[in-house]
Design an enzyme around this catalytic site. Structure first.
Site, PDB file in Angstrom:
ATOM      1  N   ASP A 239      33.370  12.526  73.800  1.00  0.00           N
ATOM      2  CA  ASP A 239      32.607  13.741  74.010  1.00  0.00           C
ATOM      3  C   ASP A 239      32.708  14.619  72.776  1.00  0.00           C
ATOM      4  OD1 ASP A 239      31.831  15.415  76.879  1.00  0.00           O
ATOM      5  OD2 ASP A 239      31.995  16.489  74.990  1.00  0.00           O
ATOM      6  N   ASP A 328      25.658  14.023  73.493  1.00  0.00           N
ATOM      7  CA  ASP A 328      26.974  14.158  72.887  1.00  0.00           C
ATOM      8  C   ASP A 328      28.078  13.456  73.646  1.00  0.00           C
ATOM      9  OD1 ASP A 328      27.403  15.663  75.137  1.00  0.00           O
ATOM     10  OD2 ASP A 328      28.778  16.990  74.090  1.00  0.00           O
ATOM     11  N   GLU A 329      27.713  12.662  74.569  1.00  0.00           N
ATOM     12  CA  GLU A 329      28.746  12.015  75.362  1.00  0.00           C
ATOM     13  C   GLU A 329      28.378  10.577  75.667  1.00  0.00           C
ATOM     14  OE1 GLU A 329      29.753  14.359  78.798  1.00  0.00           O
ATOM     15  OE2 GLU A 329      30.275  12.541  79.878  1.00  0.00           O
TER      16      GLU A 329
END
Length: 846
Positions: A239, A328-329
């Site tokens: 993350d 983003d993860e």
DNA sequence: TGGGGAAGGACCC
DNA sequence: CGCCAGGGTCCTTCCTTA
């Protein structure tokens, strides 16, 4: 740790705030003590408090049937036993963590805060069953403040006094319609919570406080779940830290160390510097300014995030299969990598993070464990640029999970948290401690889901989502509340065009269109229409036409209601602040075309895929038969319609921060969502190099194409997996219901995780089905001619209808989703005799 | 009776 | 002075027919 009977439930629950417990060991410098907090803020909103039975012996002896019968060799029972004071201990317990870094479980304060801030219920007065604490005072209710605090209220890292922040937010918010709306929702929730607590108290009273039988039941459930534990996989969740903000900092170093936020009307992200002031994502811009006067606002730049995301994903791919959850993860399997490179999971994650940082300049945090659920939580543990590794042992997993504030469990949101806290569950470990009580309200609390969390179970496979799993595409726009119908149409038109644009870009068409509107009072309403089973559309013309019909219809209905003296949602005047359209029941035009071009198996392939993916729902069927292109809906004069954006000009062009006066919404800037997701949408506006318009789907980008060709194989694979009961069990660590029943499962669980905490229904049914239940008494379904045992009224066919009716006779409290009543009003315990004949029978409730 | 559609929510990021 | 996003997914509860 021997659980002493005296300390048990009764004390811990009954309101007596586990007083002393200074809880957080040393770590965080966070302040806020439970006392101070309750002092400054009004106590809970809940009128009722669940008071534990005098001595339910829950924690007492009751040696739990050791959850891990099969697996786990050396599991010391003691380890698994509930802790006397769940919230007492905190950080790293031996077993659990071992993470790669040294800074143990952080001192971040995050968890500290959450737990400390959680006492919504802890402050209640006596331990009387029903304590009413009318929170009508001038002071805002604790729960309301938290609600206003937003999703991150609990999370924010180290920042200034949480109470102070809340007060500021409160001051800035009060008086606004938004505030009123939140207040209303909070009140509604309170009602719901109180009703549940009352029901629990009643059920307990009926049993004289003895829930041993229930505990035994739960222990059986635990044993079953334990069997599904898989510790052979190594899943890492990566993350990015403050992703959007980091991207900007990378582009403009001068931003480093400054307090700034990305977004305008609503923050999508706040730099760490800004977070110290209490700013957080999803917070209103003006509120953020109050918290941090010198806060700088930066416009969103989706193409930037997108490229950054791609870079990161590319690196992760070098370590194993990945499943992007958002920009983003991502989830990634390190199983093979570790084996091949002969490195520990911690080292692998270390390398991965280092590489990302070196090659992209972006720092990411990681969580490593044997399953996705734990990894996800772990990734947040040492957030800014850190990682947390959980050993693949039942003890470690449970130790880690047990210490988590219930809210940290993915899937437990604001509402669930409140509900759970109301019955005494603050940490995951409490789930076990109160299992007997929870069993009594298993349905509304999602017991099996909670048990999975308690055991630290989660999905152990990572499946990359492929576009065929997309369920819908939507576009919605917020604007200053207004009541001008002509403008509504205009907006609808623009939205229809935007949606059509997205469909075009992502190559999807669908057959049901949903109109979504939100009144000025923040109440949302949705109206849908599904066209013929073989009618798929994706053109603006149809979107607009159908959307308008729905809107007109709604307005007509409202008029009627008013005529009848009723007041529709949002009041008498039709004043809206948002309009949106969503297309669902999709058909993947790309796959259809591609396969069509590539081979003659197109039909077969896509069918099987669709069937597989859409669990249960047969979205597919006809699709092949329908002409790939468009049907009856030509795009004839689309252009005319679209182009006449005169009046309002192209909203997308505006770039102001907040709302522009009169006019609308400039979709782009003004609101932005939280990170990632919106990205695509905005990408759309920022012109996309991205085919699809949504986050995950966009992120999956490349895979999309592959899916077309590999889809078949993937499906096969999934099917095989499903065969294994084990897999089935963990797969969705999010959907509570299904597990034990492999049947449906069609492994599609895409990357996005959901989770719910209710929805035990199915599972519960099944369980009951398995063995006769003694205490299920109340569920005694009505058999034979459906007749209300109370008033004798007979019902045609639906048992559900009957049960609902019967329930009405027992409504002691709100018309809330009542409890279980059903049938047996009278039937004492006879029940036992009749084993639930069918799940559906057992189901008849509510 | 089961499935599908519609409406409403909870949650995530 | 006013002021709080948008894209998605899944679950549940009616409700309505084939």
């Amino acid at each position: 740790m021997a659980p002493s009977p005296s300390t048990s439930a009764a004390d811990l629950l009954a309101g007596s705030p586990p007083p002393p417990v200074p809880r957080l060991a040393s770590t965080s410098p966070v302040r806020l003590s439970r006392a101070s907090q309750s002092a400054s803020l009004p106590p809970s909103t809940s009128k009722f408090r669940y008071s534990a039975p005098p001595e339910d012996a829950s924690t007492t002896s009751v040696q739990r049937p050791k959850p891990s019968p099969p697996r786990s060799g050396p599991v010391k029972t003691s380890t698994l036993l509930p802790r006397p004071s769940p919230r007492a201990q905190e950080p790293q317990q031996a077993g659990v963590s071992s993470y790669g870094q040294s800074s143990a479980w952080k001192g971040k304060g995050k968890e500290v805060d959450s737990s400390v801030a959680a006492p919504a219920v802890a402050t209640v007065p006596q331990k009387r069953p029903f304590t009413s604490t009318k929170s009508t005072g001038p002071q805002p209710a604790e729960s309301l403040l938290r609600r206003l605090g937003g999703p991150s209220d609990q999370k924010a890292g180290l920042m200034r006094d949480k109470e102070e922040v809340r007060q500021i937010i409160y001051e800035a918010s009060k008086n606004s319609k938004y505030f009123i709306a939140q207040q209303e929702k909070d009140a509604q929730l309170t009602l719901r919570v109180d009703a549940l607590v009352a029901r629990l108290n009643r059920l307990l009273a009926e049993r004289g406080g003895n829930v041993k039988a229930e505990q035994a039941r739960v222990d059986e459930m635990i044993a079953e779940l334990e069997k599904t534990r898989v510790l052979t996989e190594t899943i890492v969740v990566v993350d990015a830290d403050a992703f959007y903000a980091s991207c900007h900092q990378r582009e403009d170093p001068s931003l480093v160390g400054t307090a700034f936020a990305v977004g305008g009307g609503v923050l999508t992200t706040a730099s760490y510097e800004a977070r110290k002031y209490g700013c957080s994502s999803a917070m209103a811009g003006f509120v953020a300014k109050k918290l941090c006067p010198h806060l700088k606002f930066i416009s969103l730049d989706f193409s930037l995030y997108s490229s950054c995301s791609k870079s990161i994903m590319a690196i992760l791919r070098q370590y194993g299969d990945i499943s992007p959850a958002s920009l983003d993860e991502a989830y990634c399997s390190l199983t093979d990598y570790c084996r091949r490179e002969k490195v520990t999971p911690a080292e692998a994650a270390e390398r991965m993070r280092a590489q990302v940082l070196a090659e992209t300049g972006l720092s990411v945090s990681a969580g490593v464990s044997p399953n996705a659920m734990l990894s996800k939580v772990a990734a947040d543990k040492n957030k800014p640029n850190g990682q947390c590794v959980i050993d693949p042992t039942p003890e470690a997993c449970m130790e880690f999970a047990g210490g988590l504030p219930i809210r940290n469990v993915p899937g437990i949101g604001r509402v669930s948290e409140r509900i759970l806290q109301a019955v005494g569950v603050h940490t995951v470990a409490d789930v076990y401690r109160l299992r007997g009580e929870l069993f009594l309200i298993r349905n509304e609390v999602g017991l099996s889901f909670l048990l999975r969390a308690y055991l630290g179970l989660g999905r152990t496979t990572i499946s990359h989502a492929d576009r065929s799993q997309r369920k819908g595409i939507s576009v919605e726009r917020t604007f200053h509340s207004e009541s001008n119908i002509a403008r509504f149409y205009k907006r609808l038109e623009n939205i229809a065009e935007a949606l059509a644009g997205d469909c075009e870009k992502s190559q999807y068409s669908g057959r049901t269109i949903t109109l979504k509107i939100k009144t000025h009072t923040y109440q949302s309403i949705s109206r849908a229409k599904t066209l013929g089973s073989a009618i798929y559309f994706s053109d603006a013309r149809t979107f607009y036409t159908e959307g308008k019909k729905l809107l007109d219809k709604e307005m007509a209905n409202r008029r009627q209601m008013i005529a009848r003296g009723q007041i529709p949602k949002g009041g008498k005047d039709f004043c809206l602040r948002l309009i949106g359209l969503r297309l669902s029941n999709l058909r993947d035009d790309k796959a259809t075309k591609d396969t069509g071009k590539l081979d003659g198996w197109a039909g077969t392939r896509s069918k099987s895929k669709a069937a597989t993916n859409s669990q249960g729902k047969s979205k597919v069927k006809k699709e092949e038969s329908a002409p790939p292109d468009e049907l009856a809906f030509e795009s004839g004069d689309l252009d005319e319609e679209h182009n006449r954006s005169d009046l309002f000009g192209d909203e997308d062009d505006h770039h102001s921060l907040g709302f522009d006066d009169e006019d609308d919404v400039k979709p782009t800037l003004d609101g932005d969502g939280d990170e990632l997701q919106q990205l695509n949408n905005f990408i759309r506006s920022s012109q996309g190099e991205h085919p699809s318009s949504d986050q995950l789907w966009a992120a999956v980008g490349d895979d999309v194409d592959l899916s077309g060709m590999e889809g078949f194989d993937e499906d096969s694979a999934d099917e095989e997996d499903d065969i294994k009961p084990i897999d089935t069990t963990h797969k969705p660590f999010w959907t509570a219901g299904e597990s034990l029943n492999s049947k449906k499962q069609t492994g599609a669980g895409p990357a996005p995780m959901k989770d719910r905490l209710s929805f035990e229904s199915k599972r519960v049914k099944e369980e009951m089905d398995e063995d006769a239940d003694f205490f299920i008494v109340e569920d005694e379904p009505v058999v034979g001619p459906l007749k209300c045992p109370v008033c004798e009224k007979s019902f045609a066919g639906s048992e559900v209808a009957l049960s609902a009716h019967v329930a009405s006779h027992f409504d002691d409290e709100e018309p809330v989703k009542k409890k279980v009543k059903v049938g047996s009003s009278s039937s004492a315990k006879s029940v036992k005799s009749v084993k639930p004949r069918s799940l559906k029978d057992m189901f008849a409730r509510r």
